[in-house]
Design an enzyme around this catalytic site. Structure first.
Site, PDB file in Angstrom:
ATOM      1  N   THR A 108       0.842  -1.207   0.000  1.00  0.00           N
ATOM      2  CA  THR A 108       0.000   0.000   0.000  1.00  0.00           C
ATOM      3  C   THR A 108       0.873   1.251   0.000  1.00  0.00           C
ATOM      4  OG1 THR A 108      -1.725  -1.177   1.187  1.00  0.00           O
ATOM      5  CG2 THR A 108      -1.847   1.217   1.256  1.00  0.00           C
ATOM      6  N   ASP A 130       2.480  -8.539  10.703  1.00  0.00           N
ATOM      7  CA  ASP A 130       3.823  -9.105  10.507  1.00  0.00           C
ATOM      8  C   ASP A 130       4.918  -8.280  11.174  1.00  0.00           C
ATOM      9  OD1 ASP A 130       2.437 -10.858   8.884  1.00  0.00           O
ATOM     10  OD2 ASP A 130       3.030  -9.867   7.020  1.00  0.00           O
ATOM     11  N   ARG A 165       3.106 -35.709  22.874  1.00  0.00           N
ATOM     12  CA  ARG A 165       3.337 -35.491  21.434  1.00  0.00           C
ATOM     13  C   ARG A 165       4.342 -34.369  21.176  1.00  0.00           C
ATOM     14  NH1 ARG A 165      -3.088 -35.788  19.849  1.00  0.00           N
ATOM     15  NH2 ARG A 165      -3.090 -37.984  19.233  1.00  0.00           N
TER      16      ARG A 165
HETATM   17  O1  F6P Z   1       0.826  -9.614   5.646  1.00  0.00           O
HETATM   18  C1  F6P Z   1      -0.153 -10.114   6.508  1.00  0.00           C
HETATM   19  C2  F6P Z   1      -0.434 -11.559   6.186  1.00  0.00           C
HETATM   20  O2  F6P Z   1      -1.409 -12.038   7.103  1.00  0.00           O
HETATM   21  C3  F6P Z   1       0.793 -12.469   6.197  1.00  0.00           C
HETATM   22  O3  F6P Z   1       1.231 -12.797   7.485  1.00  0.00           O
HETATM   23  C4  F6P Z   1       0.287 -13.633   5.383  1.00  0.00           C
HETATM   24  O4  F6P Z   1       1.341 -14.326   4.775  1.00  0.00           O
HETATM   25  C5  F6P Z   1      -0.575 -12.967   4.345  1.00  0.00           C
HETATM   26  O5  F6P Z   1      -0.968 -11.702   4.887  1.00  0.00           O
HETATM   27  C6  F6P Z   1      -1.801 -13.738   3.974  1.00  0.00           C
HETATM   28  O6  F6P Z   1      -2.477 -13.056   2.973  1.00  0.00           O
HETATM   29  P1  F6P Z   1      -3.923 -13.454   2.458  1.00  0.00           P
HETATM   30  O7  F6P Z   1      -4.910 -12.958   3.468  1.00  0.00           O
HETATM   31  O8  F6P Z   1      -4.051 -12.764   1.149  1.00  0.00           O
HETATM   32  O9  F6P Z   1      -3.946 -14.939   2.350  1.00  0.00           O
END
Ligand code: F6P
Length: 352
Positions: A108, A130, A165
């Protein structure tokens, strides 16, 4: 002033808190008209812009709500062609926008930078669970995701213990291991595997075997972007029309397959997925998002355009969009949390 606000990319907890803060700050301090753009940049790309007015009442009561009241898109990219860029700029002119607040991740920010270069002043607000935005030490949404993953790990610890486990839990985070690292530490994981440090399957198996011999279960927390020495990323799918087409996912199952033949205990894998992105933001994220939203309004009112709000050394600051677009921030290999993990005996999957 007439200000547009949009949320782009994947959602995260705290987006509504930013929308609320930026709107209240602008309404209260300069009487600006605030217009919500719906569905991220997609809302500027059609023949008619998709909007909803943001007044005091429409942003009241949303502080603690997950998701985004504006909707979002992680596919819409007005910079994909000259025609779509021109359409987006024409829509911004038709709406009479003086500036745009773009709340989103690195993708973005890259689009926001391109829009700013075409003449619409923009202020960026970083978001992502993230925590991988360059120049920003903490993004809102991250704390909530860490809390969610920590709770999941605690639950997996008790059932793993009952059955003796080896439990593997996979977190999101793309190419950065922040979520796995912090939640792994908070949830007392025995092994934490990150995208930043390729792991040795034998080293992980050795830890689990040692624990087996002491009658202990094991908990492995792995970031979705982790990979074994000499191995490849585990890709769940490719989204062809997305600016970032690769969707990671499933490395926990790959690790399960690698570990099971080396262990007596049963190995089970859990992929947490989007549960990490949903739900109400933690108090920390509500406060951080409120600060970011208010700071974006201050940048707008003082004419500091084409910059992204950021947090550096625990203080609010801003950076030129050009410096943050198209980049990501991984866990540095000398990060103090890695040292802490090693020193208290948490394995990072390294050969010892
Ligand atoms: O960037 C945020 C995030 O949740 C990442 O951690 C993940 O890899 C990705 O977006 C998943 O994206 P989508 O919702 O498009 O599957």
């Amino acid at each position: 002033m007439r200000i547009g606000v949009l949320t782009g990319g994947g959602d995260c907890p705290g987006l509504n808190a930013v929308i609320r803060a930026v709107t209240k700050s602008l309404l209260r301090q300069c009487g600006a008209e605030v217009i919500g753009i719906r569905n991220g940049f997609a809302g500027l790309m059609g023949e008619v812009p998709l909007t909803r007015p943001l007044d005091w009442d429409s942003v009241s009561g949303i502080l603690m709500q997950g998701g985004t009241i504006l909707g979002t898109s992680n596919k819409a990219n007005p910079l994909a062609s000259e025609a779509s860029a021109a359409q987006a700029m024409a829509n911004a002119r038709a709406l009479g926008l003086d500036a745009l607040v773009a709340i989103g991740g690195d993708g973005t920010m890259a689009i926001a930078h391109g829009i700013a270069q075409r003449g619409l002043p923009v202020v960026g607000v970083p978001k992502t669970i993230d925590n991988d935005i360059v120049g920003c030490e903490r993004s809102f949404g991250f704390d909530t995701a860490v809390a969610t993953v920590t709770e999941a790990i605690e639950r997996l610890q008790t059932t793993g213990q009952s059955h003796g486990r080896v439990m593997i839990v996979e977190t999101m985070g793309r190419y950065a291991g922040w979520i796995a690292l912090e939640a792994g530490l908070a949830g007392a994981a025995d092994v934490i595997l990150l995208p930043e440090i390729d792991y040795s399957v034998e080293a992980v198996a050795r830890i689990c075997r040692e624990r087996e011999q002491r009658g202990r279960h094991s908990l492995i927390c792995i970031g979705e972007g982790a990979k074994p020495h000499g191995g490849a990323l585990t890709i769940e799918r490719q989204v062809a029309d997305s600016p970032d087409p690769i969707r990671l996912g499933g490395v926990a199952h790959a690790l399960r397959e690698q570990l099971q033949p080396l262990l007596d205990s049963e190995v089970r894998a859990t992929v947490l997925g989007h549960v990490q992105r949903g739900g109400a933001p933690t108090p920390f994220d509500r406060v951080l998002a409120t600060q970011f939203g208010n700071e974006a309004a201050q940048l707008l009112m003082t004419g500091q355009f084409n910059r992204m709000v950021t947090l550096q050394c625990e203080r609010l600051a801003s950076l030129p969009l050009a410096e943050v677009a198209h980049q990501s921030r991984q866990v540095p290999l000398d990060h103090p949390l890695l040292r802490t993990a090693r020193q208290i005996g948490v394995s990072l999957g390294e050969d010892s």
